[in-house]
Write a protein that holds these residues in place. Structure first.
Motif, PDB file in Angstrom:
ATOM      1  N   ARG A  90       0.835  -1.230   0.000  1.00  0.00           N
ATOM      2  CA  ARG A  90       0.000   0.000   0.000  1.00  0.00           C
ATOM      3  C   ARG A  90       0.856   1.262   0.000  1.00  0.00           C
ATOM      4  O   ARG A  90       0.539   2.231  -0.681  1.00  0.00           O
ATOM      5  CB  ARG A  90      -0.928  -0.012   1.221  1.00  0.00           C
ATOM      6  N   ALA A  91       1.948   1.235   0.772  1.00  0.00           N
ATOM      7  CA  ALA A  91       2.829   2.420   0.814  1.00  0.00           C
ATOM      8  C   ALA A  91       3.430   2.659  -0.579  1.00  0.00           C
ATOM      9  O   ALA A  91       3.582   3.798  -1.022  1.00  0.00           O
ATOM     10  CB  ALA A  91       3.929   2.237   1.852  1.00  0.00           C
ATOM     11  N   GLY A  92       3.745   1.571  -1.271  1.00  0.00           N
ATOM     12  CA  GLY A  92       4.313   1.677  -2.610  1.00  0.00           C
ATOM     13  C   GLY A  92       3.330   2.267  -3.596  1.00  0.00           C
ATOM     14  O   GLY A  92       3.692   3.084  -4.454  1.00  0.00           O
ATOM     15  N   GLN A  93       2.053   1.867  -3.444  1.00  0.00           N
ATOM     16  CA  GLN A  93       1.031   2.433  -4.338  1.00  0.00           C
ATOM     17  C   GLN A  93       0.903   3.932  -4.111  1.00  0.00           C
ATOM     18  O   GLN A  93       0.746   4.715  -5.044  1.00  0.00           O
ATOM     19  CB  GLN A  93      -0.311   1.747  -4.118  1.00  0.00           C
ATOM     20  N   MET A  94       0.986   4.315  -2.836  1.00  0.00           N
ATOM     21  CA  MET A  94       0.923   5.750  -2.517  1.00  0.00           C
ATOM     22  C   MET A  94       2.136   6.477  -3.081  1.00  0.00           C
ATOM     23  O   MET A  94       2.023   7.562  -3.659  1.00  0.00           O
ATOM     24  CB  MET A  94       0.834   5.925  -0.989  1.00  0.00           C
ATOM     25  N   LEU A  95       3.310   5.854  -2.949  1.00  0.00           N
ATOM     26  CA  LEU A  95       4.534   6.465  -3.483  1.00  0.00           C
ATOM     27  C   LEU A  95       4.410   6.656  -5.004  1.00  0.00           C
ATOM     28  O   LEU A  95       4.733   7.725  -5.540  1.00  0.00           O
ATOM     29  CB  LEU A  95       5.749   5.585  -3.141  1.00  0.00           C
ATOM     30  N   ASP A  96       3.929   5.628  -5.679  1.00  0.00           N
ATOM     31  CA  ASP A  96       3.770   5.722  -7.138  1.00  0.00           C
ATOM     32  C   ASP A  96       2.817   6.873  -7.510  1.00  0.00           C
ATOM     33  O   ASP A  96       3.039   7.589  -8.476  1.00  0.00           O
ATOM     34  CB  ASP A  96       3.238   4.403  -7.713  1.00  0.00           C
ATOM     35  N   LYS A  97       1.759   7.022  -6.702  1.00  0.00           N
ATOM     36  CA  LYS A  97       0.779   8.088  -6.973  1.00  0.00           C
ATOM     37  C   LYS A  97       1.435   9.467  -6.837  1.00  0.00           C
ATOM     38  O   LYS A  97       1.204  10.356  -7.657  1.00  0.00           O
ATOM     39  CB  LYS A  97      -0.354   7.993  -5.935  1.00  0.00           C
ATOM     40  N   VAL A  98       2.249   9.609  -5.790  1.00  0.00           N
ATOM     41  CA  VAL A  98       2.942  10.890  -5.570  1.00  0.00           C
ATOM     42  C   VAL A  98       3.866  11.175  -6.753  1.00  0.00           C
ATOM     43  O   VAL A  98       3.890  12.280  -7.304  1.00  0.00           O
ATOM     44  CB  VAL A  98       3.740  10.841  -4.241  1.00  0.00           C
TER      45      VAL A  98
ATOM     46  N   ALA B 265       3.679  14.180 -10.216  1.00  0.00           N
ATOM     47  CA  ALA B 265       4.698  15.105 -10.730  1.00  0.00           C
ATOM     48  C   ALA B 265       5.254  14.610 -12.059  1.00  0.00           C
ATOM     49  O   ALA B 265       6.369  14.988 -12.439  1.00  0.00           O
ATOM     50  CB  ALA B 265       5.799  15.287  -9.703  1.00  0.00           C
ATOM     51  N   ASN B 266       4.501  13.741 -12.691  1.00  0.00           N
ATOM     52  CA  ASN B 266       4.887  13.265 -14.025  1.00  0.00           C
ATOM     53  C   ASN B 266       6.139  12.405 -14.072  1.00  0.00           C
ATOM     54  O   ASN B 266       6.847  12.397 -15.072  1.00  0.00           O
ATOM     55  CB  ASN B 266       5.108  14.463 -14.941  1.00  0.00           C
ATOM     56  N   PHE B 267       6.444  11.714 -12.967  1.00  0.00           N
ATOM     57  CA  PHE B 267       7.548  10.756 -12.990  1.00  0.00           C
ATOM     58  C   PHE B 267       6.958   9.366 -13.216  1.00  0.00           C
ATOM     59  O   PHE B 267       5.974   9.001 -12.570  1.00  0.00           O
ATOM     60  CB  PHE B 267       8.309  10.735 -11.656  1.00  0.00           C
ATOM     61  N   ASP B 268       7.579   8.612 -14.111  1.00  0.00           N
ATOM     62  CA  ASP B 268       7.165   7.227 -14.318  1.00  0.00           C
ATOM     63  C   ASP B 268       7.953   6.360 -13.316  1.00  0.00           C
ATOM     64  O   ASP B 268       9.187   6.299 -13.389  1.00  0.00           O
ATOM     65  CB  ASP B 268       7.506   6.831 -15.758  1.00  0.00           C
ATOM     66  N   PRO B 269       7.266   5.707 -12.359  1.00  0.00           N
ATOM     67  CA  PRO B 269       7.972   4.982 -11.299  1.00  0.00           C
ATOM     68  C   PRO B 269       8.882   3.851 -11.808  1.00  0.00           C
ATOM     69  O   PRO B 269       9.803   3.451 -11.108  1.00  0.00           O
ATOM     70  CB  PRO B 269       6.847   4.398 -10.431  1.00  0.00           C
ATOM     71  N   GLU B 270       8.620   3.348 -13.000  1.00  0.00           N
ATOM     72  CA  GLU B 270       9.485   2.275 -13.523  1.00  0.00           C
ATOM     73  C   GLU B 270      10.639   2.820 -14.357  1.00  0.00           C
ATOM     74  O   GLU B 270      11.718   2.252 -14.367  1.00  0.00           O
ATOM     75  CB  GLU B 270       8.674   1.272 -14.358  1.00  0.00           C
ATOM     76  N   LYS B 271      10.411   3.958 -15.042  1.00  0.00           N
ATOM     77  CA  LYS B 271      11.433   4.457 -15.985  1.00  0.00           C
ATOM     78  C   LYS B 271      12.290   5.585 -15.431  1.00  0.00           C
ATOM     79  O   LYS B 271      13.467   5.692 -15.751  1.00  0.00           O
ATOM     80  CB  LYS B 271      10.742   4.990 -17.247  1.00  0.00           C
ATOM     81  N   ASP B 272      11.680   6.469 -14.626  1.00  0.00           N
ATOM     82  CA  ASP B 272      12.400   7.682 -14.217  1.00  0.00           C
ATOM     83  C   ASP B 272      13.051   7.551 -12.858  1.00  0.00           C
ATOM     84  O   ASP B 272      13.746   8.467 -12.407  1.00  0.00           O
ATOM     85  CB  ASP B 272      11.425   8.883 -14.146  1.00  0.00           C
ATOM     86  N   VAL B 273      12.781   6.435 -12.157  1.00  0.00           N
ATOM     87  CA  VAL B 273      13.127   6.343 -10.743  1.00  0.00           C
ATOM     88  C   VAL B 273      13.777   5.001 -10.442  1.00  0.00           C
ATOM     89  O   VAL B 273      13.432   3.988 -11.058  1.00  0.00           O
ATOM     90  CB  VAL B 273      11.816   6.482  -9.912  1.00  0.00           C
TER      91      VAL B 273
END
Ligand code: URA
Length: 208
Positions: A71-79, A83-91
């Motif tokens: 759940r914390a990860g889903q929230m992190l991805d939402k944050v 800001a237009n960051f792709d959690p798999e590509k930009d991070v």
């Protein structure tokens, strides 16, 4: 030699990210080795310019073998996505402690101890060196303790520290947002949204 100095000499450093990951996967004498929990290291892109460091894996991460997938990860991805960051590509996402500290009194997990944070810190710094991000976000007190040796997230959050040409900002842990879900002026959620917008600005400046 203290654990912090372990990889301070270039001849003792890992030559690639794969080598650090391999060393972590095969750790046998770390303080959580007897806990029976799995080694969980990272997810995302090793080419990312934005590195996020969390606390320690939780129960879902322990099962799936990747950080921030509950759940914390889903929230992190939402944050991040806000800001237009792709959690798999930009991070690239990792933790301060690489096994889930087992809980007591019926709890699934507990907060990492100082000794655990100290033990894994040199590996965290090797991951930072090898990913070579421009920006590092530290989610919560444990990550701030590991990287900046500071705690007090309420006053640390949103403030930049420049270190070796990298820009480091502590932010609230996404679990804290789950515990404080109402978004009103000055609330943890509102502050997080402010912080991630500031991160986006800095990222654009540094990577253009
Ligand atoms: N919380 C963290 O800090 N890290 C994880 O991987 C999962 C939850």
């Amino acid at each position: 030699m203290s654990q912090f100095d372990l990889f301070s000499q270039p001849e003792n450093q890992f030559s690639s990210l794969d080598d650090v990951i391999n060393a972590l996967k095969h750790m046998k004498d770390d303080p959580l080795a007897d806990a029976g929990t799995n080694v969980v290291i990272s997810r995302g892109s090793p080419d990312a310019k934005l590195l996020i460091i969390g606390e320690a894996p939780g129960p879902e991460e322990n099962i799936k073998g990747k950080p921030f997938v509950g759940r914390a990860g889903q929230m992190l991805d939402k944050v991040l996505q806000a800001a237009n960051f792709d959690p798999e590509k930009d991070v690239y996402i990792t933790n301060s402690v690489f096994r889930m500290p087992p809980g007591e009194d019926g709890k699934a997990f507990r907060k990492p101890t100082n000794e655990e944070i100290e033990y894994y810190r040199p590996y965290v710094f090797e991951i930072i060196r090898l990913i070579d991000p421009r920006i590092i976000l530290l989610t919560g007190n444990v990550a701030s303790q590991s990287v900046l040796r500071k705690t007090g997230i309420t006053s640390l959050r949103g403030k930049w520290t420049e270190l070796d040409g990298r820009w480091i900002m502590p932010i609230f842990h996404p679990s804290y947002l789950l515990r404080n879900p109402v978004r009103s002026p000055g609330s943890p959620k509102a502050l997080m949204w402010e912080d991630i917008r500031e991160v986006r600005k800095k990222y654009d400046e540094l990577t253009k």
